[in-house]
Structure formats: C-alpha cells, structure tokens
Enzyme design. Structure first.
Site, PDB file in Angstrom:
ATOM      1  N   GLU A   1       0.817  -1.218   0.000  1.00 47.77           N
ATOM      2  CA  GLU A   1       0.000   0.000   0.000  1.00 47.77           C
ATOM      3  C   GLU A   1       0.846   1.260   0.000  1.00 47.77           C
ATOM      4  OE1 GLU A   1      -3.138  -0.337   2.866  1.00 47.77           O
ATOM      5  OE2 GLU A   1      -3.818  -2.234   2.034  1.00 47.77           O
TER       6      GLU A   1
ATOM      7  N   GLU B   1      -8.840   4.653  -0.011  1.00 49.26           N
ATOM      8  CA  GLU B   1      -8.851   4.969   1.418  1.00 49.26           C
ATOM      9  C   GLU B   1      -7.701   5.892   1.814  1.00 49.26           C
ATOM     10  OE1 GLU B   1      -8.589   1.215   3.437  1.00 49.26           O
ATOM     11  OE2 GLU B   1      -6.610   0.771   2.618  1.00 49.26           O
TER      12      GLU B   1
END
Lengths: 737, 737
Positions: free
Chosen positions: B177, B544
């Site tokens: 990520e 997100e």
C-alpha cells in the site's frame, strides 16, 4: 456439590512480613511476601522446608503492538502487596469418570493483590493450599495499562532445598516419548547428552538443564515432591530449567524459531537464582515468543505436590481440583471404553497403514484409489477388521480401533506436506458402511482414527466433515495423532497455539458427542475435568516403544508419578507375546511378564483401556485374558496400597456401581514381594477371588509368559501374599458373591 | 475453444548453442542455453535486447526431511539440455467477465528437459513466447530423487540492459500500500529509505534494493518492460532484488522469521550476477524458508512483458493466458457488480465500525451485546443501512457493502488477538434479516464483509458457518480483509501458506456460490481466470489513502501498468467531495477532480466497482453521478487509445452485450490534451454522446468540482477533442440510438 466457603481475613497492610497460609490439616504451609518488589513464596511440609524462598513474575516482550504504544515493561519487580484475601473452600464433586466417585476439593486460598505502582497496573497471584501441596497462578485483571501483552518468559521459581533425586525427561518442545532419567539434580547436566540420545526419539533440548513436567522428585530425607501444572488451556506448556553450579544464564529464546538448544541465549536481566532452583520455561511460538495475552486472563496453575508418603503422589486430586468444573451440559454420551484394534501388527512392522507402494509420493486429488496396485500388506481391510470385531464382540470389548482406514498413509509423516489426509475417504478395501453395520450388529463400535501428521491447519479444515462422517456411521470416539513437525512450520507441539488447537478439537468433538484420545499432543493438565470427553492422551513413551527397541521394566512404575498426574494415558497395555520375533521380523521385545501386563490395567488408570495384542495372541492365553475381559475401567474408589517411584505400585479399586474390587501390583526389574490386607472389602461379605500372578520362575526377559491363576473365596480382613517377578506384577479380581 | 497445436521440433542434442524461439509474429525472440551447467535465457524484442543472458535455478534448503535422508543439493547448476520441445498454440477463450469477450492465447512454447546428471534427477523449464512477452516456469516431475524439497531461494534472474526508469514499490512481505517510486534502477538504493518512510504504511523491506512486482520499467530507448508472475497459487509471492554496483551479496533469510531487512544476510554461494540484474526473492515462512514442494509440481509463471508501445502493457492478456482455464463448472452466479457502501464515513473518521467504547478490550464470549453502552457513532445501524439501500435501489447500484455489522470491532487489529471475530453475530442495531429482506424488496443485495484481522486460523475455523449465514440471508459476495500481522505469528501476507489460504477461501466460497473481493491479500496473478468468483482484490494503495493523507495525482496512471496486471482492483473510486473537511474533521483531501473520478471507472478495469462517496455527496452532483449510474463494468471489447506510465491513460470500452461504448481518460498532475477518433463505433449508426469533462479552470487541488457535461449525437469517424485538467480526466458515454 457441597460448598463451604469461609472468609477468614481480608485487608492487610503492605508490610513486608511474610504471610503464612496453612492447609486444612496444617501440614502444608505457604509463606508469601514481596521482597524488594518481587513476589516471593516458600513452602513447608510438616515443618520441613520444601521450596526455599522463590520469586514469581513474568518477563514481557517489547513488542510494537503491546499496550498501545507504551514501552512494555516486565511483570517482575516493583510490586507492593496492597491487599490480600484468605478463604477456605471445602466442596465435593463427582467426575464423569475417574478413580473415585467423589472427589473432595478442600483448600485454603490466598489471593495477593500486587500493584506495580510505577506503571499503574496490578497483577494478582492466587494460591490454593491443599494438604498435599499447592497450586498458584498469575491473574491479570482487565485494566487500562494492561490490556494485551506478549510473554517473553514466565519466571516462576521453585527453589529446591537440596540435591534431590529426580525422575526427569529432557526438555523438548515436541516430544515426551523419552525414557525417564533418574539422577540427582546436580547430575542432570552431565546426564543430558546421554538422555537425549537414549531411545529412538528425536529430541532437541532447549537447555542443558532443561526438563519437562510433571517432574517427580524425592529428597534425601524422604519427601516426595512433584512439580507440574493444571488447567493449561490457551497458554504454552511449561518446562523447567534447573539452575545449577554451572549455570551462567537462563535460556531465553526470543526471536528465533529453532527448537535446538541455543548456544548463545539472550540472558535475562534479573539475578540468577540460587543453585537447585527450577525456573519455568515456556514453549515458544515460531518467533520465539511464549504467549500472547489479553486481560482479563490468567496463567495455568503451577503445582507443587508434597508428602512424606509416596502413595499421596498417586492418590492426589490436586490437579483435577485446580481445573474448572465440567463445561458440558450433557455427558450421558461419555463412557469408559475397553478396546482392541488393528494397530499392533503395523507398529511391529508386519503389515502397513498404507494401501499401495506404487508411487514415490501421492496427492490426494490425483489418485484413483480403485485403480492403484495394492501392496498386499494393508491391515485395515474388511476381512481383518471383521476378525477384530468378532474378537471384541466375543470378549466384551466395547470398540475396535482401526488405523490406516483412510487414504493418505503412503507418505504421511515429516514431509512438510500440508494436505496429508482428508479424514473421510476410506481405502478401497475398507467398506466403512458395511463394517460399522457389522460391528453394531455384534454390539461393538468402531473407534475412529485421525492421524493429523501435525498438519493442524489441514485437520481444522476437514474436521467438521470428519466428525459428521463419524456421526453418520455411528463412531463415538476418535484417536487423534500429531506425529512429526507442526505445520505451520516453526510452531511446536507444546506452544500456546497448539494447546489451543488440542482443546479446540475437544470442544468441537463434544458438539458431535465424540470422545477424544489425542496422541503426541501436549501432556495433560487435568482439563479432562472440564471436558470429560477428553478421555485419553498419549504424551509419553507408550507400549509402541516395546516394538521400537523396548522400554525399561521400571517405566510403568514411574509414569503414574509423572505423566499420569495430569490425566489418563492411552498406554495400550496388554502385550502377552512379548518376544515380537515369535510372530514377526521385529527383534524387539517387551520388558514385562504377562501378569505384569495385567497389572497395568489397574496401576495405569485410564477410562480408555486397550487390549493391544493380536487376537490370536490372546487366544493362546485365554485364561489370563479372562482378567482383561473382566476388569473395569471406571471406579467408585481407589486405594493406593504401596508405592515407590520406579520401584513398585500396588492399588486396589472398586468397580463403579458394583461391590467388586480389583487389585494390581507392578514392579521394576528387581521383583517385589507384597502383602495385601483385604480390609477394604465389605464386612461380612464373601468374594470370589482370582489371582493372576507371576510363576515362581517368571522373568520379564527369560520367562515372561509364566503365570499362575489361583481361585479362592476371601472376606474382609484376609491377607494375600504375592510375589512379583522381575519386571512382573499381579492382578486380582474380587467378585462379590 | 479453438486449438491449433503444432509440434515443430523435438529431439535436440545437448549442444551448448543457444536455441532461439520466436513469438508468432517474430517480434519477441527467446534464446535458451545451458551455460556451464546453468540454464540461461535471454530475450529480444524487434531485434533489441530486453533481457541479457540470465541464469535460472533454485537453491534448496538442507532440511532434515528433504529427500529421505539424501543431503539436499541445489537445483542451480550441473544441468545438461537432454531434450527440448517446441509447439505453437493458438486458441481463443471467453472469460466469465473481463475487458474483452474473447481472449486469444497465441504463443510458441519451448520446453527444456534438464537432467542434473550427478543427482539422477530432472527439472524442466517451460517457456511460452508471446508477441508481447514471455512466461516461464520451473516444472519438477515426480521422480525417485526429487520427491519433496524445501526452497531456500528461487534464483531466477532478469538482467536488464541498462539503467531503465522503473515504477516500483519497496519490497515488503506484508504490504503493497505504498506510493509508487519513479527512479532509474541505479537510484533504487538511494531512494529506498525515503520510499519506506513515504505515506503512512508500515513497511519493512527485505533488502535495500528489494522491490515488488508487477514492476513496470521503461528503457532509455523507449522499450516498456514489465516483470511479474502468473498463477501463483500454492507458492510464495515473488519479489525482486536488484543487483547494483553496491551489492556485495544477495539477501537470503534462512532460519529467521524477522520481516526487517537483515543486516548480515547469509550470502548465496553462487556468483553475484551483473549490475542491473533483478533476482527473484520469495516471501519466507516463519522459519525463513521459502517453500515446501512435493513433485510433481511447478512454480508460478515468471513473466516479462515487452513492447515499444505503452498501450500494449495495458491490453496484454499474457498473465491471464498463462493461468489455467476456469475450474468451476457453473459460473452463472458470478456477475459484475456496482455497489455503494457504509464505509467511506468510517474511513474518514466520522463514524465507527465498533458499537461501543465501554471496554479496554473485549472477548466475544463474555459480552452481552444487548446490554452494552453504544458509542453513538456506530455506522452499520438499521437506519443508515436502509438509507444506503434506498440510494442503491434508486440509482441502479447492485449491492450495498456494510462494514462493521458484526461484533468484534472494538479491538480488532494488531493485538495478536486470535479470536477476533465470529463472522456471524451482528451488532444489536443491525437487524440482519430485516435489512436483507428490505434490500431484496428493493432489488438490491447486501455485500458481506469479513475482516479477518489477519487471524487466518480464526477465519478458517468460522468460515463455513459464515458462508452458511450468507447463503441463508441471500448475500452472494464478500469483501474479506487481512489488516495487521498474520496469526499464526511469524508468517507473512505473501508466503506460500497465506497464498494457499487466500485460494482456499476462494474455492470454499465457490462451493457456496459466493464471490470474493479480498483486501490486503497478496497481489493477484491472474488466478481469476481459473476461479472467476475472485472478482477483486485490493493489494495496493486504494482510495482509502485519500483519507490518510492522500495519494499523488499520478497514482492511478501507474496502477494499470503495475497492480492491475494480475487482476482487477477494488480501488473504490468515485470521491466527489474531495475535501473531506467539508463534512468531517479529516483534513485530508483526494487529489482528483470529479471528471477524473468518473474516468477511473474505465481506466481502472474491474468487474466490481464501488461508488465510494456518501449518498448525500452524490446527490449534490447528481448530473455527474449519472455517469456512474450508466457505466458498465463488463465489456465486449476494450481499446487502449493512448497511455504512458504515470502520465495518462485513455481507453474505450464496449459494454458487454450492447452497442454502447464508454471512454475514459485519466491524467497526472500536469493535465493532458487528447483527441479521440471514434473510428471504433459501428459504421452508419448514431450515438447519444455525453461528455463529462473537467471545466477549463478545474484543478485537483484548487477546483476539483468544476466539470462540464456536454451532450451531442456522434457517429463513427467523429473526433472528440478533450482537455484533462491537472489531476483530472474525462468520461464519455456513447449510447447507440
């Protein structure tokens, strides 16, 4: 259940004087204090020192996740005794199965509330003081500054008072199947290398003075002392590391998953205890950590049993009492079981678990079992299983274990193979429906076998389907196995996660009304009180080793003092043809006489008892086999008549719900003479007495099959004089007239 | 399916001359030889060098269990080329869902049979040469001297021809990520520290030159090169370690479970490759080993894609083609899905997944949920979920994801807590029956959420019951999550055992007709061809992060070149109110315009597309939202019109089973002008064209909500001139009249 709870005292100041707590009869006295911030206890028995002042505490790991960013500190020192509580409890409970119908749980409890002021957190230590020893555990209430923590090592000390004789196993994270060593404490280090190489188990010790529990000791002045644990559920199994004159530092294995002794352990920052101190050493996970905890929680109980009479070591219910009451609402489906099985002939090497030798390895998805070439040695076939069913039915055995019934045995162990078994697919020559129907028609059940090959993930994936299959065909008990290295790799048989797994299996099995007998699982700690469908464990060197080179004749005179403290063992006794070469190519031989084998059904208490030898071997000695047919395996009362570790054990037991008694005596390689006074029989009643004894010239090696059978009528107060041959024993049945 | 298999040649001698294998159009040429006993390959594209001669092989672990006592030796050298085979395959297959209705799989296969004579064993290497790159894998036939083995490290080399520009992520065993780094190969080492600290992910690199795949590169003379893998099932995920001028030894982590970079790696005994060589580096298990193998078996495919046109990187089906055909008999229950969900408001911090703040921690067994004090912030409540259902129903969205519906969110992550969730117990304010009934009455389904907290053992224990619950209430898709450290401890997100777990979940879900969208799982490698119920993964920095500080505007112009190579991403696009402070306390903001957000539904292909923003935010821009209502997420045909990594991507797609087209263009922070020729439309047909474009003054930071909507009628051959704002894009719908 009768409760008598008496609150004796409550608030004490944090004065540093030791608090004394006496057992109900006053023989056992615990002292507790906080010494320089460290919780410290000691123990006496009838005024004699048993445990010198010993520290208690836990080292915590400095983990990034612990306590939400707070730098983690140990639970070792900086404590004060804020408050303590004492109460006496006297209750009696009834086990679902056991050595006695009623078990009295009578103790004085002492609870020390110990704030660690600097860190604004509190730990409790709860002691229970019995007449035959103590238990203590750490308790961690839910609190803001102690929510989650990782255990680097538990540092519970047990400082012995001298150079006791000890019966010990090398400390290992994965096996307990060694021969017991008998040495002084000071000799453990020098014996370790020999101990590790002894027998044929693959042993990797964590420390040159690392030993397992239950550890039985005897002081030079005749005190019997036993250290073990109770109620070890979601926590790592405890070993003990002895501090001796050579100890420079305690072994701590943080950050490494190796199961070999670490030559350069990271030392503990705390002072080394005095020589003759045992320090707890937990089984690590794959990363070297010992436990992940979430408050509120507690450790298992650490137990110290003590007596000046060895028989008290065997009759003690301390460990069962420290476990929680039965958690199952309905236990009507749990029953004692006598069984035989398609097993010994594979152990001996005469036949095979696997069905084919055609492939170097197999993958379950890729084999059409109907098409493969059978090896002709597969034991679990329809014909043979029917033979065993017939035998069981004829002889009043309840169940027939069948190992090797399911596909996957071709390359099942130690290959790091995850998908080893599916636990539901029979080999082509095992007709699961027909055989169960046949068994049921004869009043017998089959006993399921789930060898997991220690691929626990695989077992958990298939377990529900496997239990459903058992329910479908009418099995109500399973023998599980954990041979080989644990998958996931790096984990150990006795780690927190594996202990959780074993209990998970027991709980899931209970939902299916299935009894569990787990082999190679961790040593039991009395959890069978809470989950009585855990009817057996192996967790020690069983009869199978008689086919792997043999065990010493005194082995079965040690196990009741050690391994059996935590719960029954599926020892699989009953070998009548002890020279395996008589019927196989195996040169091994069992170091026991036939009368000695019969004695084991009494001296090695278990609600699950196997008649392990082949039907044809029993048929050769049918008069002796009569005892196995007759003996109970659940009891109203048990009386240990005499006992000495590694020498002899004699016990009388009253069969549950009857007036019949059975007596067994087993001895070591030196033979033993005993006189049994039948003063426990009902007064005024007569009993048909059958005595299965070693013949005069019997001997575990030279003449193991020489026995006599004597019948007479006896009454209370009569005396039986019995001679046990070297490696022998005796068995007596007393059937009320 | 059309097969055209052509055997071109067969037996060759073990002459050391390189064999050349050309792709069907001849642009890609593989050379293979055995050089001093080591398998060696190289690659050219249109005559230009792509991969300089590079070695292939595997180092094996010297494990006690390997090869039944044989001292294990590596599969690195001592090989001869006994035989090779070449064949051409040309087939066309239809995916269950995808960017195209038909996928052509056209390659020339080269199989090298490589005995390692000294050890009497044989390894195969199979290459498939496509017009846009190659795949190769190792194959290990079942054989007497290679039955089981443990991989210490796979040593597949990819020697680059120069100091390419690379778009890379720091090599990590547990997260993908991060923000992508763009540097020359020679700059990876110096950028690593900054790369690791970038953003707020917890990154622990295995090597100072360790990077992840899919790795997109561009040579200085304009070749686009991509290294990744295909069909990684029961094998560890591959990373790449770059050999540069500073490399002294390759990193090998055997025997340690740490996920931090090892300062003193054990060096490989094999010569260090030349600088600019990437060497495979597998994700270890808890003991540091990389894989446990049983023959017959094979590795995943290692892929090198190459073209002089960046669009070919996006349109390539090489990775899907290298995967096995669909393994499911019935796929009728698998469908593309557009959804909204109770999610973004928790990500942003406005509401909570958990129901109560009453306890420092919880244990599921000990809480009476009806009695606890609600925190008043719990999002997944009946009223709110009904609001989302109404919104979905009104706007033609298929499903509503609800996170935080089930008990356990109070202390769910990174606590080493095994029993985190049970996946079946709703919070008291979530009426699972009522809400599903309500949704179904409105033509909408709920989308299940299973956050595992990476406690995989716990998930596997509860999965069957969880899927049964889904079947009972009519869910047909689940979003799974793997936040936090893996339990069992010491394991990693991308290890062999975890990759097995992810696929196990997909297979078990398929039995229940459940589609899976797995977050934080390993990066996909085309397994969705074989198991098309794997409809999505996260496995990269998703939307997100726009609430966690934001991602760079070029992020979505990189992902299709890297992360999306292996399969669709649940990127959760569609943020219209990009300044989160407009409706929450979160100061983060999304670096994208509204038109750019619409473009993502086309440039980020997925059969599962979320409209991630709040209903009320969409209602403010209902005319723009019309595009989300209208856009398809399954396609008959896709045409990449222009593309450059990290700069811009423009794609036209024809909605499956219709004559409607949709076009999307997304650009980086510099803006982009594009001219789209509508020459792919049906000749002679008219289309209602709606263009959602950035307004002239639009800007991802200064003016993100400035867009224009233009409607006209167009036909084949017409031209659209479009201007994308900095961080913007455009979206076009073309509805056939």
């Amino acid at each position: 259940m009768r409760y008598c709870i008496l609150f004796i005292s409550c608030l004490l100041s944090s004065v540093m004087m030791a608090t004394e707590v006496k057992s109900p009869n006053g023989h056992v006295v615990l002292s507790f204090t906080v010494e320089n911030g460290r919780p410290t206890y000691s123990l006496t028995y009838k005024g004699r020192e048993v445990v010198h002042p010993s520290h208690l505490g836990l080292e915590l790991a400095k983990d990034k996740h612990a306590s939400k960013g707070l730098e983690e500190t140990d639970l070792m020192d900086g404590f004060t005794l804020l408050k303590d509580e004492v109460k006496e409890v006297d209750e009696t409970w009834q086990p679902v199965w056991g050595e006695n119908r009623n078990i009295r749980n009578h103790y004085v409890e002492y609870l020390a509330i110990l704030p660690q002021v600097e860190y604004f957190r509190t730990m409790l230590i709860r002691f229970r003081v019995y007449d035959d020893g103590i238990g203590f555990r750490y308790e961690f209430p839910q609190q803001k500054n102690l929510i989650y923590f990782l255990i680097k090592e538990e540092r519970s000390e047990f400082r012995m008072t001298g150079d006791h004789t000890a019966w010990w196993l090398p400390g290992d994270y994965d096996t307990q199947e060694q021969e017991t060593q008998e040495t002084r404490l000071s000799e453990i280090r020098s014996r370790m290398k020999e101990a590790v190489n002894w027998g044929n188990s693959s042993v990797a010790v964590f420390s040159p003075t690392g030993v397992q529990t239950s550890l039985q000791m005897k002081s030079q002045d005749g005190l019997y002392i036993n250290i073990h644990e109770a109620a070890c559920a979601d926590y790592a199994t405890m070993h003990l590391e002895l501090v001796d004159q050579q100890t420079k530092a305690l072994t701590t294995q943080l950050g490494g998953g190796s199961n070999a002794y670490t030559p350069n352990p990271k030392p503990s920052p705390y002072p080394l205890p005095q020589p003759f101190t045992f320090v707890s050493h937990l089984t690590p996970d794959a990363t070297g950590l010992k436990g992940a905890m979430q408050t509120p929680c507690e450790t298992p109980w650490r137990t110290v049993m003590v007596s000046d009479d060895a028989r008290d070591m065997l009759s003690s219910n301390l460990i069962l009492n420290l476990n929680e009451p039965c958690a199952l609402d309905d236990t009507s489906w749990i029953h004692p079981t006598k069984y035989c099985g398609v097993w010994w002939e594979m152990i001996v090497g005469k036949s095979s678990w696997n069905y084919t030798d055609e492939f170097p390895s197999i993958k379950l998805d890729n084999i059409e079992w109907q098409k493969v070439k059978p090896n002709g040695r597969h034991a679990a076939n329809n014909e043979k299983v029917k033979r065993y069913i017939d035998f069981a039915s004829k002889n009043g055995l309840d169940q027939v274990l069948v190992e090797g019934w399911n596909v996957g045995w071709e390359d099942w162990a130690n290959m790091w193979k995850r998908d080893v078994f599916d636990f539901v697919t029979p080999y082509p020559d095992f007709d699961i429906k027909m055989l169960n129907d046949y068994a049921h028609s004869k009043g017998v059940k089959l006993l399921m076998h789930h060898e997991t090959s220690s691929s626990t993930q695989n077992y958990e994936r298939h377990m529900e389907a496997a239990f459903n299959l058992m329910n479908e065909y009418g099995y109500d008990a399973v023998k599980t196995g954990y041979v080989g290295d644990i998958i996931p790799r790096g984990d150990h048989h006795y780690s927190q996660s594996m202990n959780n797994h074993y209990l998970y299996v027991v709980k899931e099995a209970a939902k299916h009304h299935i009894m569990v007998n787990a082999h190679e699982a961790t040593r039991p700690t009395g959890l069978c009180r809470t989950y009585p469908n855990l009817v057996g464990n192996e967790s020690a060197r069983g009869t199978e080793y008689e086919a792997f080179g043999g065990s010493r004749p005194d082995h079965t005179c040690i196990l009741p003092f050690t391994r059996l403290q935590g719960g029954p063992m599926d020892y699989t006794p009953g070998i009548f043809v002890t020279k395996l070469s008589e019927w196989s190519d195996n040169p091994s031989w069992a170091r026991i006489t036939i009368a000695g084998s019969l004695a084991l059904y009494l001296t090695m208490y278990s609600p699950l008892q196997m008649a392990a030898d082949l039907p044809e071997n029993y048929e050769k000695f049918d008069d002796a086999f009569q005892f196995i047919r007759e003996v109970a395996c659940d009891w109203d009362e048990s009386i240990y008549l005499e006992a000495e570790p590694a020498d002899y054990i004699t016990v009388a037991r009253k069969a549950k719900g009857t007036d019949n008694w059975f007596i067994g005596g087993k001895c070591d390689e030196n033979g033993h003479k005993t006189t049994v006074k039948l003063d426990f029989l009902d007064k005024g009643r007569k009993y048909d007495c059958t005595i299965y004894a070693d013949a005069k010239d019997a001997h575990y090696e030279k003449n193991p099959q020489a026995y006599t059978i004597t019948k007479k009528v006896v009454k209370a107060g009569d005396v039986l004089k019995l001679t046990e041959a070297p490696g022998g024993g005796f068995a007596v049945s007393l059937i009320a007239k």
